[in-house]
Write a protein that holds these residues in place. Sequence first.
Motif, mmCIF file in Angstrom:
data_model
loop_
_atom_site.group_PDB
_atom_site.id
_atom_site.type_symbol
_atom_site.label_atom_id
_atom_site.label_comp_id
_atom_site.label_asym_id
_atom_site.label_seq_id
_atom_site.Cartn_x
_atom_site.Cartn_y
_atom_site.Cartn_z
ATOM 1 N N ILE A 28 -10.587 -83.067 22.449
ATOM 2 C CA ILE A 28 -9.039 -82.771 22.535
ATOM 3 C C ILE A 28 -8.459 -83.914 23.132
ATOM 4 N N GLU A 29 -7.461 -84.490 22.694
ATOM 5 C CA GLU A 29 -6.778 -85.441 23.289
ATOM 6 C C GLU A 29 -5.413 -85.171 23.745
ATOM 7 N N VAL A 30 -4.765 -85.564 24.972
ATOM 8 C CA VAL A 30 -3.423 -85.425 25.177
ATOM 9 C C VAL A 30 -2.493 -86.630 24.642
ATOM 10 N N ILE A 31 -1.782 -86.293 23.576
ATOM 11 C CA ILE A 31 -0.766 -87.284 23.274
ATOM 12 C C ILE A 31 0.763 -87.290 23.500
ATOM 13 N N TYR A 32 1.154 -86.049 23.903
ATOM 14 C CA TYR A 32 2.491 -85.709 24.473
ATOM 15 C C TYR A 32 2.498 -85.189 25.572
ATOM 16 N N PRO A 33 2.433 -85.627 26.717
ATOM 17 C CA PRO A 33 2.192 -84.866 27.972
ATOM 18 C C PRO A 33 3.194 -83.928 28.326
ATOM 19 N N ASP A 34 4.742 -83.869 27.951
ATOM 20 C CA ASP A 34 5.981 -83.159 28.060
ATOM 21 C C ASP A 34 5.219 -81.674 27.338
ATOM 22 N N LYS A 35 4.793 -81.913 26.236
ATOM 23 C CA LYS A 35 4.671 -80.820 25.413
ATOM 24 C C LYS A 35 3.412 -79.966 25.868
ATOM 25 N N ASN A 65 3.433 -72.316 30.267
ATOM 26 C CA ASN A 65 3.667 -70.788 29.571
ATOM 27 C C ASN A 65 2.601 -69.810 29.570
ATOM 28 N N LYS A 66 1.463 -70.550 29.776
ATOM 29 C CA LYS A 66 0.235 -69.621 30.095
ATOM 30 C C LYS A 66 -0.010 -68.979 31.210
ATOM 31 N N LEU A 94 4.818 -69.339 40.552
ATOM 32 C CA LEU A 94 3.751 -70.486 40.418
ATOM 33 C C LEU A 94 4.161 -71.396 39.327
ATOM 34 N N LYS A 95 4.531 -70.787 38.170
ATOM 35 C CA LYS A 95 4.879 -71.537 37.140
ATOM 36 C C LYS A 95 6.129 -72.428 37.276
#
Length: 630
Positions: free
Chosen positions: A61-68, A75-76, A82-83
Amino acid sequence: MKKIFLGIVIVLITIVGGCYGFKFAVNSKIESKIAELNSNGFIVKHQQNSQKFKTLGSGQIEVIYPDKVASYLFNKIEDKDLKKSLEKQFSLLDRITKDELFEGLTFEYDFTINNLTSKLDLNVYLTKLSTRTTYNLAQTYSYYSNTQKVWFEELLKEKKLHLNINEKGNYKLSDINFVIPNKAFFTFRDILGDKSNMKIGLIKISDVYNDAYTKGSLVIDNINVNYLSNKDKKSSKMNIENLEFADAKESFKIKNLTIDSNSLMDKENISGNSKISFDEAIVGKTATLKKTSIDLSFDKIPFKKYEEMMDSLYSNNVNFEKQYDEFLKALSQNGIGISSKGEAAQYVISEKKYFDTLKYDATLSLNKNIPSIKDIKSIKDIFEVIKFTVDMDSQSATNLIGDLSKEDAKFTFVDTADNNIKRFEAQLKTDGIYVNEIKVLDEKELELPSKNYDALSYDGVSGANTQVTSSYELINDNLLRVTFKYTPNMEVISAGGIAVSFPQLKDASKIKAHNTNSFDKIDYYTAGNDIYSGMLGKNVKAEYLMIEGWDNNWTDPKTTKEFSLDIDITDMKSSYLEINLRGGALNETDSTKKYSELAPDENQSFTRDQQSYPVNIADIDLYTITNGGK
């Protein structure tokens, strides 16, 4: 007999059919989760082996869009407060910083799922840091020998950063032990937990060097954290069995430190209490403090108004003063009260025993008719009740009076119903402050000083690096002078300078003057100008104002360079002035010595400016300094 055989066959068919049914359901859930991750800023590479009774899987699993990714993860979170807090903190990072910290972050995973019971055995490994972080670390340690420069690669390639999770959300982090060359040793052991509990067996950090000047260590044993959140009620309790800190000059130890907090929130307000206690604290060779506890309680804090006020500050809202007044008004109308109490015993300070008995009680409540911040003239405008009471044993009171008399301090105690207990009591009354029923401050002495420009200044370190510093002075209502200094940490130097940037300013119209005795000239780069980035090896377009002082003939490494800017803050008084500050130096004359330095460097700051250099944050709270305080 045929019926029995037929029954067995039917049971076997049912089991086999059930296995295929469960396998289909498991596969469906896995496919759904992969699709969910791929549509929320990740890219997933997955392979799978589905058997009758279990499903095996692995992938990356790789992060490609940090904002998304951040939005998906936030949202989890079930805890709304805290959110919201995490979302706000993340939003304060600019796009460049987010990408540098998270883009390219990669995890590998493998799992086993029981198709009948849905039991999960999931292993997740961090195998790659963000692209920019990987590059920065490689550059930082490229000067060392091959045996030293790959410390972070060893952690990642050997999958030492390993988290195991089961179907109930219980997790365990593998023990970690590594060293950063010329920096420190790190050890983390027995880290495990679930949704409401976390335990850490050991955290140990110690300097690589053990000489008389640089040695230092931090050891924390057996941390236990419990957390519970039910709608509007929250509670947390943390216990640390043992904490020890030591450096070349000081040492500190504390045993059984406990922090216990509870809060209750309605639609507008929050109430709660916190208690801090410890069994024993040892400060160097001078003090031993035992059996100490402190309680703090608060009631009806207008939390929603506080959030609105802070939101207006972060967004540079010109109505911050209005929001602040509304917050103060809500505080006073709620009849807010803050109380604290504590007790301690068996203190030894400089070989002298204190406090067979020590108790204190403090109460504060706000004036119910608190005025606007501009109209506050006295402490009585803010507080309606201030009361502070200390009880201690007679011998400790005598010792304390004797110690304080050496400092020309007047300090007395009065008798209580208990012959062995003496009392000190301070209280705000209508005509002043009284100590032990004797007036010590008259009502006029409680008046706050009017605005004094000579007092509105600051001189200190900005951010994590102490080589680059900033100071400021309010010259008049609308003009702020900010001074920046840099002292290199190199044996040989041939050139160097200071760079300051202002993310809120596109041009230099608010810079009314610059002053320097260190640099021949000060260069200005406004939005749209080409500016060179040594981190990227190319020119980039400036997004905001950057001002630089540079000396190509800097030969004395012990010299401090500086320049100051006079800034017009006329329409900025309700916000922060955002400032990025960095220094840098080169050695192009002696190849046997360090070639260059950044201040701060990549290990001291995760914040980057528009040229991708690490920077100290030197922000200035204009609202506070233009309203009479620091």
